[in-house]
Design a protein around this motif. Structure first.
Motif, PDB file in Angstrom:
ATOM      1  N   GLU A  85       2.682 -24.393 -23.542  1.00 10.69           N
ATOM      2  CA  GLU A  85       1.750 -25.361 -24.129  1.00 10.69           C
ATOM      3  C   GLU A  85       0.460 -25.421 -23.316  1.00 10.69           C
ATOM      4  O   GLU A  85      -0.624 -25.581 -23.890  1.00 10.69           O
ATOM      5  CB  GLU A  85       2.405 -26.737 -24.226  1.00 10.69           C
ATOM      6  CG  GLU A  85       3.402 -26.825 -25.358  1.00 10.69           C
ATOM      7  CD  GLU A  85       4.092 -28.176 -25.436  1.00 10.69           C
ATOM      8  OE1 GLU A  85       4.494 -28.543 -26.549  1.00 10.69           O
ATOM      9  OE2 GLU A  85       4.240 -28.862 -24.406  1.00 10.69           O
ATOM     10  N   ALA A  86       0.562 -25.257 -22.014  1.00 12.19           N
ATOM     11  CA  ALA A  86      -0.639 -25.236 -21.166  1.00 12.19           C
ATOM     12  C   ALA A  86      -1.490 -24.006 -21.458  1.00 12.19           C
ATOM     13  O   ALA A  86      -2.687 -23.996 -21.186  1.00 12.19           O
ATOM     14  CB  ALA A  86      -0.245 -25.265 -19.693  1.00 12.19           C
ATOM     15  N   GLN A  87      -0.876 -22.963 -22.052  1.00 15.91           N
ATOM     16  CA  GLN A  87      -1.601 -21.742 -22.419  1.00 15.91           C
ATOM     17  C   GLN A  87      -2.114 -21.795 -23.859  1.00 15.91           C
ATOM     18  O   GLN A  87      -2.621 -20.808 -24.374  1.00 15.91           O
ATOM     19  CB  GLN A  87      -0.686 -20.526 -22.262  1.00 15.91           C
ATOM     20  CG  GLN A  87      -0.261 -20.259 -20.847  1.00 15.91           C
ATOM     21  CD  GLN A  87       0.744 -19.123 -20.765  1.00 15.91           C
ATOM     22  OE1 GLN A  87       0.836 -18.269 -21.641  1.00 15.91           O
ATOM     23  NE2 GLN A  87       1.506 -19.114 -19.699  1.00 15.91           N
ATOM     24  N   GLY A  88      -1.954 -22.943 -24.536  1.00 14.38           N
ATOM     25  CA  GLY A  88      -2.498 -23.109 -25.879  1.00 14.38           C
ATOM     26  C   GLY A  88      -1.484 -22.987 -26.998  1.00 14.38           C
ATOM     27  O   GLY A  88      -1.838 -23.094 -28.168  1.00 14.38           O
ATOM     28  N   TYR A  89      -0.212 -22.781 -26.684  1.00 16.06           N
ATOM     29  CA  TYR A  89       0.816 -22.710 -27.723  1.00 16.06           C
ATOM     30  C   TYR A  89       1.220 -24.118 -28.127  1.00 16.06           C
ATOM     31  O   TYR A  89       1.115 -25.067 -27.354  1.00 16.06           O
ATOM     32  CB  TYR A  89       2.054 -21.969 -27.210  1.00 16.06           C
ATOM     33  CG  TYR A  89       1.890 -20.475 -27.151  1.00 16.06           C
ATOM     34  CD1 TYR A  89       2.218 -19.677 -28.236  1.00 16.06           C
ATOM     35  CD2 TYR A  89       1.389 -19.865 -26.007  1.00 16.06           C
ATOM     36  CE1 TYR A  89       2.057 -18.308 -28.180  1.00 16.06           C
ATOM     37  CE2 TYR A  89       1.227 -18.492 -25.948  1.00 16.06           C
ATOM     38  CZ  TYR A  89       1.567 -17.720 -27.041  1.00 16.06           C
ATOM     39  OH  TYR A  89       1.403 -16.365 -26.990  1.00 16.06           O
ATOM     40  N   GLU A  90       1.697 -24.248 -29.368  1.00 17.57           N
ATOM     41  CA  GLU A  90       2.239 -25.513 -29.835  1.00 17.57           C
ATOM     42  C   GLU A  90       3.655 -25.281 -30.332  1.00 17.57           C
ATOM     43  O   GLU A  90       3.960 -24.225 -30.898  1.00 17.57           O
ATOM     44  CB  GLU A  90       1.385 -26.117 -30.953  1.00 17.57           C
ATOM     45  CG  GLU A  90       1.401 -25.316 -32.239  1.00 17.57           C
ATOM     46  CD  GLU A  90       0.676 -25.998 -33.387  1.00 17.57           C
ATOM     47  OE1 GLU A  90       0.810 -27.221 -33.541  1.00 17.57           O
ATOM     48  OE2 GLU A  90       0.001 -25.293 -34.138  1.00 17.57           O
ATOM     49  N   LEU A  91       4.521 -26.250 -30.109  1.00 14.32           N
ATOM     50  CA  LEU A  91       5.900 -26.159 -30.562  1.00 14.32           C
ATOM     51  C   LEU A  91       5.930 -26.343 -32.067  1.00 14.32           C
ATOM     52  O   LEU A  91       5.449 -27.341 -32.585  1.00 14.32           O
ATOM     53  CB  LEU A  91       6.749 -27.219 -29.866  1.00 14.32           C
ATOM     54  CG  LEU A  91       8.232 -27.216 -30.175  1.00 14.32           C
ATOM     55  CD1 LEU A  91       8.883 -25.914 -29.700  1.00 14.32           C
ATOM     56  CD2 LEU A  91       8.903 -28.403 -29.501  1.00 14.32           C
ATOM     57  N   VAL A  92       6.481 -25.355 -32.779  1.00 13.79           N
ATOM     58  CA  VAL A  92       6.527 -25.393 -34.233  1.00 13.79           C
ATOM     59  C   VAL A  92       7.896 -25.841 -34.717  1.00 13.79           C
ATOM     60  O   VAL A  92       8.011 -26.605 -35.662  1.00 13.79           O
ATOM     61  CB  VAL A  92       6.198 -23.998 -34.827  1.00 13.79           C
ATOM     62  CG1 VAL A  92       6.332 -23.994 -36.331  1.00 13.79           C
ATOM     63  CG2 VAL A  92       4.814 -23.563 -34.418  1.00 13.79           C
ATOM     64  N   ASN A  93       8.946 -25.367 -34.045  1.00 11.72           N
ATOM     65  CA  ASN A  93      10.301 -25.666 -34.478  1.00 11.72           C
ATOM     66  C   ASN A  93      11.236 -25.571 -33.281  1.00 11.72           C
ATOM     67  O   ASN A  93      11.027 -24.755 -32.396  1.00 11.72           O
ATOM     68  CB  ASN A  93      10.728 -24.680 -35.565  1.00 11.72           C
ATOM     69  CG  ASN A  93      12.008 -25.078 -36.255  1.00 11.72           C
ATOM     70  OD1 ASN A  93      12.548 -26.154 -36.025  1.00 11.72           O
ATOM     71  ND2 ASN A  93      12.513 -24.206 -37.105  1.00 11.72           N
ATOM     72  N   SER A  94      12.259 -26.380 -33.278  1.00 14.73           N
ATOM     73  CA  SER A  94      13.290 -26.267 -32.258  1.00 14.73           C
ATOM     74  C   SER A  94      14.616 -26.690 -32.862  1.00 14.73           C
ATOM     75  O   SER A  94      14.669 -27.449 -33.827  1.00 14.73           O
ATOM     76  CB  SER A  94      12.962 -27.126 -31.034  1.00 14.73           C
ATOM     77  OG  SER A  94      13.003 -28.483 -31.375  1.00 14.73           O
ATOM     78  N   ASN A  95      15.681 -26.168 -32.279  1.00 11.54           N
ATOM     79  CA  ASN A  95      17.006 -26.464 -32.779  1.00 11.54           C
ATOM     80  C   ASN A  95      17.991 -26.241 -31.655  1.00 11.54           C
ATOM     81  O   ASN A  95      17.779 -25.399 -30.792  1.00 11.54           O
ATOM     82  CB  ASN A  95      17.332 -25.555 -33.964  1.00 11.54           C
ATOM     83  CG  ASN A  95      18.493 -26.055 -34.785  1.00 11.54           C
ATOM     84  OD1 ASN A  95      19.137 -27.023 -34.445  1.00 11.54           O
ATOM     85  ND2 ASN A  95      18.754 -25.375 -35.884  1.00 11.54           N
ATOM     86  N   SER A  96      19.061 -26.975 -31.655  1.00  8.79           N
ATOM     87  CA  SER A  96      20.119 -26.730 -30.694  1.00  8.79           C
ATOM     88  C   SER A  96      21.439 -26.692 -31.440  1.00  8.79           C
ATOM     89  O   SER A  96      21.597 -27.302 -32.498  1.00  8.79           O
ATOM     90  CB  SER A  96      20.141 -27.813 -29.611  1.00  8.79           C
ATOM     91  OG  SER A  96      20.387 -29.066 -30.177  1.00  8.79           O
ATOM     92  N   PHE A  97      22.368 -25.956 -30.908  1.00 14.28           N
ATOM     93  CA  PHE A  97      23.681 -25.857 -31.524  1.00 14.28           C
ATOM     94  C   PHE A  97      24.701 -25.531 -30.456  1.00 14.28           C
ATOM     95  O   PHE A  97      24.363 -25.147 -29.340  1.00 14.28           O
ATOM     96  CB  PHE A  97      23.688 -24.811 -32.645  1.00 14.28           C
ATOM     97  CG  PHE A  97      23.248 -23.436 -32.218  1.00 14.28           C
ATOM     98  CD1 PHE A  97      24.175 -22.483 -31.835  1.00 14.28           C
ATOM     99  CD2 PHE A  97      21.905 -23.098 -32.207  1.00 14.28           C
ATOM    100  CE1 PHE A  97      23.772 -21.221 -31.438  1.00 14.28           C
ATOM    101  CE2 PHE A  97      21.484 -21.839 -31.816  1.00 14.28           C
ATOM    102  CZ  PHE A  97      22.423 -20.893 -31.431  1.00 14.28           C
ATOM    103  N   SER A  98      25.947 -25.688 -30.797  1.00 18.09           N
ATOM    104  CA  SER A  98      27.021 -25.434 -29.851  1.00 18.09           C
ATOM    105  C   SER A  98      27.918 -24.346 -30.417  1.00 18.09           C
ATOM    106  O   SER A  98      28.224 -24.332 -31.610  1.00 18.09           O
ATOM    107  CB  SER A  98      27.818 -26.717 -29.625  1.00 18.09           C
ATOM    108  OG  SER A  98      28.846 -26.486 -28.703  1.00 18.09           O
TER     109      SER A  98
END
Length: 100
Positions: A71-84
């Protein structure tokens, strides 16, 4: 004057050029952070968590640290997911992008 107004209307209705992005995919699995940055570009970072939480499969610190760095390099979080997994190990996925 009417040509100027007509030109302005046509310019406003013209389709905008599609936005293009650079994407990065991150997957935290066990002691590995897997990073895909494009076609044929894949890296595996050994996170080797030490200390009190080294055996805790839900410790997402390496992933969150990498997201913060990107994010400090200009990226933005678009999607995230977690699973087991069936074995009880947690995995987390994140997709980031920045304009080209």
């Amino acid at each position: 004057m009417s040509l100027l107004v007509a030109g302005g209307i046509l310019a406003a209705k013209a389709p905008a050029e599609p936005k293009r992005y650079d994407y990065i995919s991150l997957v935290l699995t066990g002691d590995n952070l897997r990073i895909s940055t494009g076609a044929g570009q894949f890296d595996v970072v050994d996170t080797n968590i030490t200390g009190k939480y080294r055996n805790y499969s839900y410790n997402f610190t390496p992933l969150l640290g990498k997201i913060t760095e990107l994010e400090a390099q200009g990226y933005e979080l678009v999607n995230s997911n977690s699973f087991s997994e069936a074995t009880g190990n947690a995995r987390m996925y994140a997709l980031l992008r920045r304009p080209k």
